[in-house]
Scaffold this active site. Structure first.
Site, PDB file in Angstrom:
ATOM      1  N   LYS A  85      39.949  -8.883  43.935  1.00 21.67           N
ATOM      2  CA  LYS A  85      39.328  -8.901  42.605  1.00 21.67           C
ATOM      3  C   LYS A  85      39.463 -10.318  42.052  1.00 21.67           C
ATOM      4  O   LYS A  85      40.510 -10.958  42.223  1.00 21.67           O
ATOM      5  CB  LYS A  85      40.055  -7.892  41.714  1.00 21.67           C
ATOM      6  N   SER A 160      37.632  -1.650  35.589  1.00 24.80           N
ATOM      7  CA  SER A 160      37.058  -2.959  35.749  1.00 24.80           C
ATOM      8  C   SER A 160      36.983  -3.461  37.184  1.00 24.80           C
ATOM      9  O   SER A 160      36.192  -4.372  37.474  1.00 24.80           O
ATOM     10  CB  SER A 160      37.863  -3.966  34.918  1.00 24.80           C
ATOM     11  N   SER A 184      41.724   0.814  35.773  1.00 24.82           N
ATOM     12  CA  SER A 184      40.753  -0.043  36.464  1.00 24.82           C
ATOM     13  C   SER A 184      40.778  -0.017  37.982  1.00 24.82           C
ATOM     14  O   SER A 184      39.896  -0.589  38.618  1.00 24.82           O
ATOM     15  CB  SER A 184      40.906  -1.486  36.010  1.00 24.82           C
TER      16      SER A 184
HETATM   17  N1  GLN Z   1      38.773   0.466  30.964  1.00 18.65           N
HETATM   18  C1  GLN Z   1      40.010   0.070  30.365  1.00 18.65           C
HETATM   19  C2  GLN Z   1      39.779  -1.086  29.447  1.00 18.65           C
HETATM   20  O1  GLN Z   1      38.675  -1.382  29.217  1.00 18.65           O
HETATM   21  C3  GLN Z   1      41.018  -0.262  31.435  1.00 18.65           C
HETATM   22  C4  GLN Z   1      40.805  -1.589  32.020  1.00 18.65           C
HETATM   23  C5  GLN Z   1      41.796  -1.932  33.089  1.00 18.65           C
HETATM   24  O2  GLN Z   1      42.518  -1.079  33.594  1.00 18.65           O
HETATM   25  N2  GLN Z   1      41.868  -3.216  33.377  1.00 18.65           N
HETATM   26  O3  GLN Z   1      40.654  -1.707  28.932  1.00 18.65           O
END
Ligand code: GLN
Length: 503
Positions: A85, A160, A184
């Site tokens: 990532k 994400s 994420s």
């Molecule tokens: N979807 C969650 C957020 O927007 C989690 C994101 C993540 O785990 N990096 O913060």
């Protein structure tokens, strides 16, 4: 033997170790798959950068080392193509976080998890797309490109870490690393039909992971089966003095008993897992998983996690608060993009122009939310209340995992990974709350600091398309041996993880 790209990480590393496949062939197969499926208007769009020449050179070097010293000497990932990532620092290429502010940023060093992959003989083929600074659940907040779900390209891969999940689902790489702050890894794993594991907080070093919310962030693997997750965890987990929150605990060999079912497994199911807000096919898959586990000899225990209902509310105070502080470093002086200012403008103008130009709308929103929650006069009402709620959520889990004081003493807790399968691009763009609720089942693991995994659990039908659905398991802190074995029990009894999108 099946085609290289169809092999799981464990199968591929075994084939390379026994010299049936070379590291070069494996890397070339990954690069060919990426070239064929990732680019263009309708391509998957999993990768932001592909290191073609470097990856081929690395693979050749690994083949030489295998020839002279044997694969075991090279390491457990010898010759396996891996994607990272793009919020993980690597000493070559760019580390963009899918943000304009870091679009040209070159990290001077490689983070610990990525270094462990390289030291184990992994071949890093590229960096994957994400929501900007890992803030989002669909990859639509990326400033650098769109990622499409390999099962239906009109839909999001989740986020994400959507690029990493899509890359593994599309069989471009057998292993990708992601990061999970509120879901994420697990949510995109569910939406793309692969395995995604968020280890216990402190299990994997965060050194070289660009910080979003430091008390929640954790790196973990995406693979196509649980056994390969265990292999990847063996490589990336472990104490690191460069991360002060890294846990000084021993990393067990997660592969040793991975295929040994857990006798008398006790699975806790909270009432919230059966919410009537879930997509009907999510409910169906979840109930089928319960029946499957019962058939495997597990006991299903109804448990109470009363504070789970406040998870999203607490998360959207704690995470933005930490983000507002972590992202203060992007000021146009130290890292990345710097705005042009007029001769009569001051430093404050430089900061604000740089940040207005460099950060996308969602990142700006989080910074404002977090700054507000931490500001004098609101600190107690918001931030402190969120921290107390976080403690209550942790206590709920401690209680569920304990058999003291009449606790149910479950080994793992099971919920759906996500309330619905992959949604269409744009479907939640105007409804922030709907987007935030995508993580309703995942945020609690981060708040409680425990481990969680999403495994393929069936399919949902939407507009005549079959879309993957995930089942999620949680373990107590540092209970990943049990977590992985429990996940593997289900996987061995089902076919879900062997299904790949038609491409
Ligand atoms: N979807 C969650 C957020 O927007 C989690 C994101 C993540 O785990 N990096 O913060």
């Amino acid at each position: 033997m099946s085609h290289i790209i169809e092999l799981t990480l464990t199968e591929l590393t075994r084939a390379i170790a026994s010299k049936e496949v070379s590291a070069l062939d494996a890397t070339q197969a990954a690069l060919d798959r990426i070239a064929g499926q990732d680019g263009g208007e309708t391509g998957v769009g999993a990768f932001l950068q592909v290191f073609t020449d470097k990856a081929l050179a690395d693979a050749r070097a690994i083949d030489d080392r295998i020839a002279s010293d044997g694969a075991e000497a090279v390491g457990p990932l010898a010759g396996a193509p891996v994607a990272l990532k793009d919020n993980m620092c690597l000493s070559y290429g760019k580390t963009t976080c899918a943000s304009r502010i870091l679009e040209e940023y070159e990290s001077p060093f490689t983070g610990t998890a990525a270094q462990r992959v390289l030291d184990a003989g992994g071949v890093v083929v590229g960096k994957t797309n994400l929501d900007e600074f890992a803030m989002g659940s669909s990859c639509e907040h990326s400033a650098l490109g769109a990622t499409r779900n390999p099962w239906d390209r009109s839909r999001v891969p989740g986020g994400s870490s959507g690029g990493s999940a899509a890359a593994v689902a599309a069989r471009m790489v057998p292993l990708a690393l992601g990061s999970d702050t509120g879901g994420s890894i697990r949510q995109p794993a569910a939406l793309c039909g692969v395995v995604g594991c968020k280890p216990t907080y402190g299990r994997v070093s965060r050194w070289g992971l660009v910080a979003f919310a430091s008390s929640l962030d954790q790196i973990g693997p995406f693979t196509t089966d649980v056994k390969s997750t265990a292999l990847a965890m063996n490589v990336i987990c472990g104490f690191d003095h460069l991360d002060s929150t890294s846990a000084d605990v021993e990393t067990p060999d997660f592969l040793v008993e991975i295929d040994t079912p857990i006798d008398g497994l006790r699975i806790g199911v909270p009432a919230q897992a059966r919410s009537d807000q879930n997509h009907p096919d999510v409910t169906k898959s979840f109930e089928a998983a319960i029946e499957q586990y019962k058939a495997l000899g597990a006991t299903i225990v109804d448990i109470e996690l009363p504070h789970l209902d406040y998870g999203i509310a607490a998360y959207y105070i704690v995470a933005p608060a930490e983000a507002s502080s972590n992202l203060a470093r992007y000021d146009g002086v130290r890292y990345g993009h710097r705005a042009e200012i007029e001769a009569d403008e001051d430093l404050v103008a430089l900061f604000s122009k740089t940040r207005a130009e460099g950060f996308g709308a969602e990142v700006q929103r989080r910074i404002m939310l977090g700054t507000f929650a931490l500001s004098s006069g609101y600190y107690d009402a918001y931030y402190n209340t969120a921290l107390k709620t976080r403690r209550k959520i942790k206590q709920d889990f401690d209680n569920a995992f304990s058999d003291a004081n009449g606790g149910p003493g479950v080994d793992v807790v099971m919920t759906p990974s996500s309330p619905e399968p992959a949604f269409k691009h744009g479907a939640k763009s105007d409804d922030l709350l709907a987007m935030y609720l995508a993580d309703i089942y995942t945020v609690t693991a981060n708040l409680a600091g425990i481990g969680g995994i999403s495994i393929p659990g069936g399919f949902a039908e939407e507009d005549g398309v079959s879309l993957p659905v995930g089942v999620q398991l949680f373990c107590p802190a540092f209970g990943e041996t049990t977590l992985l074995r429990a996940a593997r029990m289900y996987e061995s009894a089902t076919e879900w993880n062997r299904m790949a999108p038609a491409m």
